[in-house]
Scaffold this motif. Structure first.
Motif, PDB file in Angstrom:
ATOM      1  N   LYS A  43       8.403  25.062   7.574  1.00  0.00           N
ATOM      2  CA  LYS A  43       8.970  24.729   6.268  1.00  0.00           C
ATOM      3  C   LYS A  43       9.321  23.242   6.188  1.00  0.00           C
ATOM      4  O   LYS A  43       9.082  22.593   5.162  1.00  0.00           O
ATOM      5  N   THR A  44       9.888  22.705   7.269  1.00  0.00           N
ATOM      6  CA  THR A  44      10.239  21.278   7.282  1.00  0.00           C
ATOM      7  C   THR A  44       8.989  20.414   7.183  1.00  0.00           C
ATOM      8  O   THR A  44       8.962  19.431   6.431  1.00  0.00           O
ATOM      9  N   VAL A  45       7.943  20.777   7.921  1.00  0.00           N
ATOM     10  CA  VAL A  45       6.686  20.028   7.847  1.00  0.00           C
ATOM     11  C   VAL A  45       6.112  20.083   6.433  1.00  0.00           C
ATOM     12  O   VAL A  45       5.630  19.074   5.895  1.00  0.00           O
ATOM     13  N   SER A  46       6.183  21.254   5.809  1.00  0.00           N
ATOM     14  CA  SER A  46       5.673  21.403   4.447  1.00  0.00           C
ATOM     15  C   SER A  46       6.468  20.550   3.462  1.00  0.00           C
ATOM     16  O   SER A  46       5.901  19.991   2.519  1.00  0.00           O
ATOM     17  N   THR A  47       7.777  20.428   3.703  1.00  0.00           N
ATOM     18  CA  THR A  47       8.613  19.576   2.855  1.00  0.00           C
ATOM     19  C   THR A  47       8.197  18.117   2.994  1.00  0.00           C
ATOM     20  O   THR A  47       8.071  17.399   1.997  1.00  0.00           O
ATOM     21  N   HIS A  52       8.268  19.999  17.260  1.00  0.00           N
ATOM     22  CA  HIS A  52       9.456  20.854  17.396  1.00  0.00           C
ATOM     23  C   HIS A  52      10.241  20.919  16.075  1.00  0.00           C
ATOM     24  O   HIS A  52      11.470  20.774  16.037  1.00  0.00           O
ATOM     25  N   LEU A  53       9.495  21.145  15.008  1.00  0.00           N
ATOM     26  CA  LEU A  53      10.075  21.314  13.676  1.00  0.00           C
ATOM     27  C   LEU A  53       9.664  22.677  13.138  1.00  0.00           C
ATOM     28  O   LEU A  53       8.755  23.324  13.666  1.00  0.00           O
ATOM     29  N   LYS A 102       0.842  -1.195   0.000  1.00  0.00           N
ATOM     30  CA  LYS A 102       0.000   0.000   0.000  1.00  0.00           C
ATOM     31  C   LYS A 102       0.877   1.245   0.000  1.00  0.00           C
ATOM     32  O   LYS A 102       1.978   1.239   0.539  1.00  0.00           O
ATOM     33  N   PRO A 103       0.397   2.344  -0.593  1.00  0.00           N
ATOM     34  CA  PRO A 103       1.208   3.571  -0.681  1.00  0.00           C
ATOM     35  C   PRO A 103       1.771   4.053   0.646  1.00  0.00           C
ATOM     36  O   PRO A 103       2.919   4.483   0.711  1.00  0.00           O
ATOM     37  N   HIS A 104       0.984   3.979   1.738  1.00  0.00           N
ATOM     38  CA  HIS A 104       1.486   4.504   3.019  1.00  0.00           C
ATOM     39  C   HIS A 104       2.615   3.654   3.579  1.00  0.00           C
ATOM     40  O   HIS A 104       3.377   4.119   4.427  1.00  0.00           O
ATOM     41  N   GLU A 105       2.758   2.423   3.116  1.00  0.00           N
ATOM     42  CA  GLU A 105       3.832   1.560   3.595  1.00  0.00           C
ATOM     43  C   GLU A 105       5.189   1.957   3.006  1.00  0.00           C
ATOM     44  O   GLU A 105       6.225   1.473   3.460  1.00  0.00           O
ATOM     45  N   GLN A 106       5.174   2.832   2.006  1.00  0.00           N
ATOM     46  CA  GLN A 106       6.423   3.289   1.399  1.00  0.00           C
ATOM     47  C   GLN A 106       7.005   4.499   2.130  1.00  0.00           C
ATOM     48  O   GLN A 106       8.114   4.943   1.826  1.00  0.00           O
ATOM     49  N   LEU A 107       6.259   5.038   3.091  1.00  0.00           N
ATOM     50  CA  LEU A 107       6.699   6.248   3.797  1.00  0.00           C
ATOM     51  C   LEU A 107       7.741   5.917   4.854  1.00  0.00           C
ATOM     52  O   LEU A 107       7.712   4.855   5.466  1.00  0.00           O
ATOM     53  N   SER A 108       8.640   6.869   5.079  1.00  0.00           N
ATOM     54  CA  SER A 108       9.587   6.730   6.185  1.00  0.00           C
ATOM     55  C   SER A 108       8.848   6.935   7.500  1.00  0.00           C
ATOM     56  O   SER A 108       7.672   7.328   7.516  1.00  0.00           O
ATOM     57  N   GLY A 109       9.542   6.694   8.616  1.00  0.00           N
ATOM     58  CA  GLY A 109       8.907   6.853   9.918  1.00  0.00           C
ATOM     59  C   GLY A 109       8.371   8.254  10.143  1.00  0.00           C
ATOM     60  O   GLY A 109       7.228   8.435  10.585  1.00  0.00           O
ATOM     61  N   ARG A 110       9.164   9.258   9.849  1.00  0.00           N
ATOM     62  CA  ARG A 110       8.729  10.648  10.048  1.00  0.00           C
ATOM     63  C   ARG A 110       7.627  11.018   9.056  1.00  0.00           C
ATOM     64  O   ARG A 110       6.664  11.706   9.416  1.00  0.00           O
ATOM     65  N   GLN A 156      -4.886  18.028  11.179  1.00  0.00           N
ATOM     66  CA  GLN A 156      -4.003  19.022  11.780  1.00  0.00           C
ATOM     67  C   GLN A 156      -3.337  19.868  10.699  1.00  0.00           C
ATOM     68  O   GLN A 156      -3.017  19.377   9.611  1.00  0.00           O
ATOM     69  N   ILE A 157      -3.118  21.144  11.027  1.00  0.00           N
ATOM     70  CA  ILE A 157      -2.476  22.037  10.066  1.00  0.00           C
ATOM     71  C   ILE A 157      -0.965  22.047  10.309  1.00  0.00           C
ATOM     72  O   ILE A 157      -0.506  21.744  11.420  1.00  0.00           O
ATOM     73  N   PRO A 158      -0.166  22.393   9.273  1.00  0.00           N
ATOM     74  CA  PRO A 158       1.292  22.358   9.409  1.00  0.00           C
ATOM     75  C   PRO A 158       1.841  23.145  10.592  1.00  0.00           C
ATOM     76  O   PRO A 158       2.796  22.710  11.243  1.00  0.00           O
ATOM     77  N   THR A 159       1.229  24.284  10.916  1.00  0.00           N
ATOM     78  CA  THR A 159       1.721  25.094  12.033  1.00  0.00           C
ATOM     79  C   THR A 159       1.616  24.331  13.350  1.00  0.00           C
ATOM     80  O   THR A 159       2.563  24.309  14.150  1.00  0.00           O
TER      81      THR A 159
END
Length: 210
Positions: free
Chosen positions: A178-182, A174-175, A144-152, A164-167
């Motif tokens: 911009k990092t969350v958006s990436t 504690h990121l 499944k597509p979500h199984e290809q994601l890294s832990g983070r 939840q919104i990126p902010t």
């Protein structure tokens, strides 16, 4: 004696697990927790052979809690027991550092067997998870597509899918925003989805959120 920390936000569920463990002469319930933050505090303060961790909790979900536990005690053995299907969460959480994953519908004997295996430093995989891993080896594109994601990426995917919104995610993890958006962009690209609404629909359809 195998020292077990039981984590679940429902007292009746903790009581059931406590009874399973108490019936075994080589195990004891060293502590219980009902929230992710309480779990992390206990792991910082005490040594446990096995942490039995639920996924759905009110303050900090099991995905987030597992990640912090592995930062606090990299060698901590964590056994996930969840109402969510093994086929949906197991591979991602094993990749994130869990030692095993069981559905709460399993038999008590399976739980005891899993605790003993995990306490010895082994992985415990049900037949469902073993089959999923075997399919991944035989057919790399079959997962499944979500199984290809890294832990983070999977952690942030779950939060975005839950609305939840990126902010807010950035503050919680504690990121930087911009990092969350990436990470969000990577998740959408890997899963071949267009926006957050697609992520939510995917998560509901695949039983990743309720």
């Amino acid at each position: 004696m195998i020292r077990v920390l039981i984590v679940d936000d429902h007292a009746i569920v903790r009581g059931g697990f406590r009874q399973f463990v108490a019936d075994e002469p080589d195990m004891c319930v060293a502590a219980e927790a009902s929230t992710g933050d309480e779990t992390i505090r206990l792991v910082r303060e005490q040594a446990f052979d096995v942490v039995m961790l639920d996924i759905a909790m009110p303050d900090k979900n099991g995905v987030d809690t597992l990640r912090v536990i592995k930062q606090v005690r990299p060698g901590q053995n964590v056994l996930i027991l969840s109402g969510f299907p093994e086929s949906q969460y197991a591979i991602n959480l094993l990749r994130a550092g869990a030692s095993g994953y069981l559905n709460k519908d399993c038999e008590p004997e399976d739980i005891i067997r899993a605790i003993r295996a995990v306490a010895r430093g082994h992985r415990y995989l049900s037949e469902t998870v073993v089959d999923a891993l075997a399919d991944g080896l035989d057919r790399p594109d079959a997962g499944k597509p979500h199984e290809q994601l890294s832990g983070r990426e999977f952690q942030i995917f779950c939060k975005l899918a839950a609305g939840q919104i990126p902010t807010d995610i950035a503050d919680e993890l504690h990121l930087s925003v911009k990092t969350v958006s990436t990470y969000r962009a990577r998740v959408l690209e890997k899963m071949r989805l267009a926006n957050n609404a697609d992520l939510t629909y995917y998560a509901i359809k695949n039983g990743l959120i309720q």
